[in-house]
Design a protein around this motif. Structure first.
Motif, PDB file in Angstrom:
ATOM      1  N   GLU A 181       0.738   8.722  -0.770  1.00 28.69           N
ATOM      2  CA  GLU A 181       1.513   8.639   0.468  1.00 28.69           C
ATOM      3  C   GLU A 181       2.937   8.174   0.188  1.00 28.69           C
ATOM      4  OE1 GLU A 181       0.828   9.297   3.806  1.00 28.69           O
ATOM      5  OE2 GLU A 181      -0.865  10.373   2.961  1.00 28.69           O
ATOM      6  N   GLU A 182       3.093   7.219  -0.722  1.00 28.42           N
ATOM      7  CA  GLU A 182       4.424   6.717  -1.046  1.00 28.42           C
ATOM      8  C   GLU A 182       5.288   7.805  -1.672  1.00 28.42           C
ATOM      9  OE1 GLU A 182       3.509   1.974  -1.816  1.00 28.42           O
ATOM     10  OE2 GLU A 182       3.505   3.373  -3.500  1.00 28.42           O
ATOM     11  N   ASP A 183       4.698   8.637  -2.527  1.00 28.68           N
ATOM     12  CA  ASP A 183       5.461   9.735  -3.117  1.00 28.68           C
ATOM     13  C   ASP A 183       5.955  10.695  -2.045  1.00 28.68           C
ATOM     14  OD1 ASP A 183       5.023   8.684  -5.629  1.00 28.68           O
ATOM     15  OD2 ASP A 183       3.294   9.972  -6.074  1.00 28.68           O
ATOM     16  N   ARG A 184       5.089  10.994  -1.098  1.00 24.75           N
ATOM     17  CA  ARG A 184       5.483  11.914  -0.027  1.00 24.75           C
ATOM     18  C   ARG A 184       6.514  11.270   0.904  1.00 24.75           C
ATOM     19  NH1 ARG A 184       2.480  16.470   0.518  1.00 24.75           N
ATOM     20  NH2 ARG A 184       0.627  16.653  -0.803  1.00 24.75           N
ATOM     21  N   LEU A 223      -3.004  -4.651  -0.843  1.00 24.74           N
ATOM     22  CA  LEU A 223      -2.935  -3.320  -0.250  1.00 24.74           C
ATOM     23  C   LEU A 223      -2.314  -3.370   1.141  1.00 24.74           C
ATOM     24  CD1 LEU A 223      -6.427  -1.916  -1.305  1.00 24.74           C
ATOM     25  CD2 LEU A 223      -4.212  -1.060  -2.074  1.00 24.74           C
ATOM     26  N   LEU A 224      -2.714  -4.348   1.937  1.00 29.52           N
ATOM     27  CA  LEU A 224      -2.168  -4.468   3.291  1.00 29.52           C
ATOM     28  C   LEU A 224      -0.676  -4.791   3.257  1.00 29.52           C
ATOM     29  CD1 LEU A 224      -5.085  -6.404   5.038  1.00 29.52           C
ATOM     30  CD2 LEU A 224      -4.416  -4.027   5.413  1.00 29.52           C
ATOM     31  N   GLU A 225      -0.270  -5.644   2.322  1.00 26.44           N
ATOM     32  CA  GLU A 225       1.156  -5.953   2.195  1.00 26.44           C
ATOM     33  C   GLU A 225       1.949  -4.710   1.801  1.00 26.44           C
ATOM     34  OE1 GLU A 225       1.495  -9.125  -0.571  1.00 26.44           O
ATOM     35  OE2 GLU A 225       0.708 -10.655   0.792  1.00 26.44           O
ATOM     36  N   GLN A 226       1.380  -3.924   0.901  1.00 32.17           N
ATOM     37  CA  GLN A 226       2.063  -2.704   0.481  1.00 32.17           C
ATOM     38  C   GLN A 226       2.160  -1.709   1.624  1.00 32.17           C
ATOM     39  OE1 GLN A 226       3.537  -2.364  -2.451  1.00 32.17           O
ATOM     40  NE2 GLN A 226       4.338  -0.365  -1.800  1.00 32.17           N
ATOM     41  N   ASP A 252       5.487  -0.085   3.245  1.00 26.18           N
ATOM     42  CA  ASP A 252       5.672   1.361   3.371  1.00 26.18           C
ATOM     43  C   ASP A 252       5.934   1.765   4.814  1.00 26.18           C
ATOM     44  OD1 ASP A 252       5.285   1.771   0.650  1.00 26.18           O
ATOM     45  OD2 ASP A 252       3.119   1.933   0.854  1.00 26.18           O
ATOM     46  N   MET A 253       5.277   1.099   5.747  1.00 20.91           N
ATOM     47  CA  MET A 253       5.526   1.411   7.157  1.00 20.91           C
ATOM     48  C   MET A 253       6.929   0.986   7.568  1.00 20.91           C
ATOM     49  SD  MET A 253       1.841   0.624   8.972  1.00 20.91           S
ATOM     50  CE  MET A 253       2.379   1.341  10.535  1.00 20.91           C
TER      51      MET A 253
END
Length: 356
Positions: free
Chosen positions: A189-192, A266-269, A273-274
Motif C-alpha cells: 500500500e505504501e508503494d502505491r 503496525l497501527l502507528e505505521q 500512512d493515512m
C-alpha cells in the motif's frame, strides 16, 4: 475486496455448523506433525478416522487443516478436543472479527490474514483459526497457502528452538507468520501511495482523488483488522497475571508480548500512512485551487486590459452629430493609437507590479 462485516455479518446459530466463506469448492485436507527434540513424524495426508491414532501424548502435535467444507471433519476434531459448538461455529463463520477465547483448558485464537491482490488495489482476506490444548495445536485455513512453509522446514531440519519448545511456542510462530502478511500488505500500500503522491504533484486529474480515497479505505480496513488482534494479544497478558491458564508456559509469554508490540508498530505505521494520504489529498485540492486562481487571475487581467478600451469604443459609438473628433481627418488613427498606447501602459504597469 471481500470486507469483514463486523456488525452486519451473516448470523449463524452456534448449534448449526456452516461454513460461510467463499472457498466452497476446496477439498478439505489434513496434515499432522508429531515431534519433540529427538524425533519427528510427518503425516502428509490424514483422514478423519486416522488422526486420533496418530496423535502422540507427551509430544507436540500440530494438526493443520486446509479447507473448511467438510463440516463432519471439523466436528470430529472438535469432539476429540471436547470443543464447544460456539468455538467451532466461530471457526466456520468467516465474518467474525479477530478474537481470543479461553474456555477451561482450551485456547481459541481467530485471526484474519490479509494480502494484496497482484496488479490490483484490493486486499484478499483469509480467516485462520487455532485451537490449543494439552500439547495439541490445530490450525484451520480456508485454503492451501504458503504462510507456514518456513515453519515446516524449521521443524523438519531442527532449525532454531521450535523442536525444543512446546505447542504454545509453535502457536507464537504461526501467529507471527500471519502477521508478516500485514507488513507485506502495508508495504504494498505504501508503494502505491508513493506513486499517487508523485502523480498528484504532476497532474490534477479527478482519478487521483479516487485512488487516494480507495487506499484510505484500505488502510482503514487494515486498521480494523489489527485493532482486535492487538486487544487479543494484550489479553494474553491477563492470563499470565491470573496464573490460571496453563496452556502457555510462563517463559513464553514474552513472545506473545512481542506480537502485541508488532501490532502497535503496525497501527502507528498505518496512522503515518493515512496522514500521508491526507497530505496528498490536501495538496491535490491546493493545486486545484491554485490552478483555478491562476485562471481567474488571467481572466481578470485580460478583462481589465479591455475595460478602458471598451469604454472608449462605447463613447465613440454613441453617434452624436457634434462630436468634433468625428470630423478630424486622422481622428480614427489617433484614437486607435491612443488605445494601443493605453494598452501598452497597462501591460507595463501590471508587469511592474508583478500581477501576472
Amino acid at each position: 475486496m471481500r470486507k469483514i462485516k463486523y456488525k452486519k455479518g451473516r448470523k449463524v446459530q452456534p448449534s448449526v455448523l456452516e461454513y460461510t466463506g467463499i472457498h466452497k469448492q476446496i477439498k478439505t485436507e489434513m496434515q499432522l506433525f508429531v515431534y519433540d527434540a529427538e524425533e519427528l513424524t510427518e503425516f502428509k495426508e490424514v483422514s478423519r478416522t486416522q488422526f486420533e491414532k496418530c496423535i502422540a501424548p507427551g509430544k507436540v502435535n500440530w494438526l493443520n487443516i486446509h479447507g473448511l467444507n467438510d463440516i463432519e471433519l471439523v466436528k470430529s476434531v472438535g469432539d476429540y478436543l471436547k470443543v464447544d459448538n460456539f468455538m467451532l461455529s466461530d471457526i466456520l463463520n468467516t465474518t467474525k472479527r479477530t478474537k481470543l477465547d479461553e474456555y477451561h483448558d482450551i485456547l481459541f485464537f481467530n485471526i484474519k490474514s490479509l494480502l494484496p491482490v497482484e496488479n490490483s488495489d484490493t486486499i484478499s482476506v483469509e480467516q485462520i483459526s487455532f485451537l490449543l490444548k494439552n500439547g495439541i495445536l490445530v490450525s484451520f485455513q480456508e485454503k492451501r497457502s504458503d504462510f507456514f512453509t518456513h515453519i515446516r522446514e524449521r521443524i523438519r531440519t531442527h532449525s532454531g528452538i521450535v523442536r525444543d519448545k512446546k505447542a504454545d511456542y509453535l502457536l507464537y510462530l504461526l501467529l507471527d507468520a500471519v502477521m508478516e502478511n500485514f507488513y507485506i500488505t502495508i508495504e504494498n500500500e505504501e508503494d502505491r501511495v508513493e506513486e499517487i503522491i508523485n502523480l498528484s504533484k504532476a497532474s490534477t486529474q479527478p482519478e487521483i482523488l479516487e485512488q487516494i480515497e480507495k487506499h484510505r479505505d484500505n488502510f482503514n480496513f487494515l486498521k480494523r483488522s489489527i485493532i482486535p488482534l492487538r486487544d487479543s494479544l494484550y489479553s494474553i497478558k491477563s492470563m499470565k497475571d491470573d496464573n490460571v491458564f496453563n496452556a502457555i508456559e510462563h517463559e513464553n509469554y514474552s513472545f506473545f508480548s512481542r506480537l502485541h508490540q508488532k501490532c502497535l508498530e503496525l497501527l502507528e505505521q498505518i496512522e503515518y500512512d493515512m496522514d500521508s494520504l491526507d497530505s496528498a489529498s490536501n495538496f491535490f485540492f491546493s493545486t486545484q485551487n491554485h490552478k483555478m486562481n491562476e485562471v481567474m487571475k488571467t481572466l481578470t487581467v485580460v478583462s481589465v486590459f479591455f475595460m478602458p478600451l471598451t469604454f472608449i469604443v462605447g463613447i465613440y459609438g454613441m453617434n452624436f452629430d457634434h462630436m468634433p473628433e468625428l470630423h478630424w481627418p486622422y481622428g480614427y488613427f489617433m484614437i486607435l493609437g491612443l488605445m494601443f498606447l493605453l494598452l501598452l501602459g497597462m501591460i507595463y504597469y501590471f508587469k511592474k507590479k508583478k500581477w501576472y
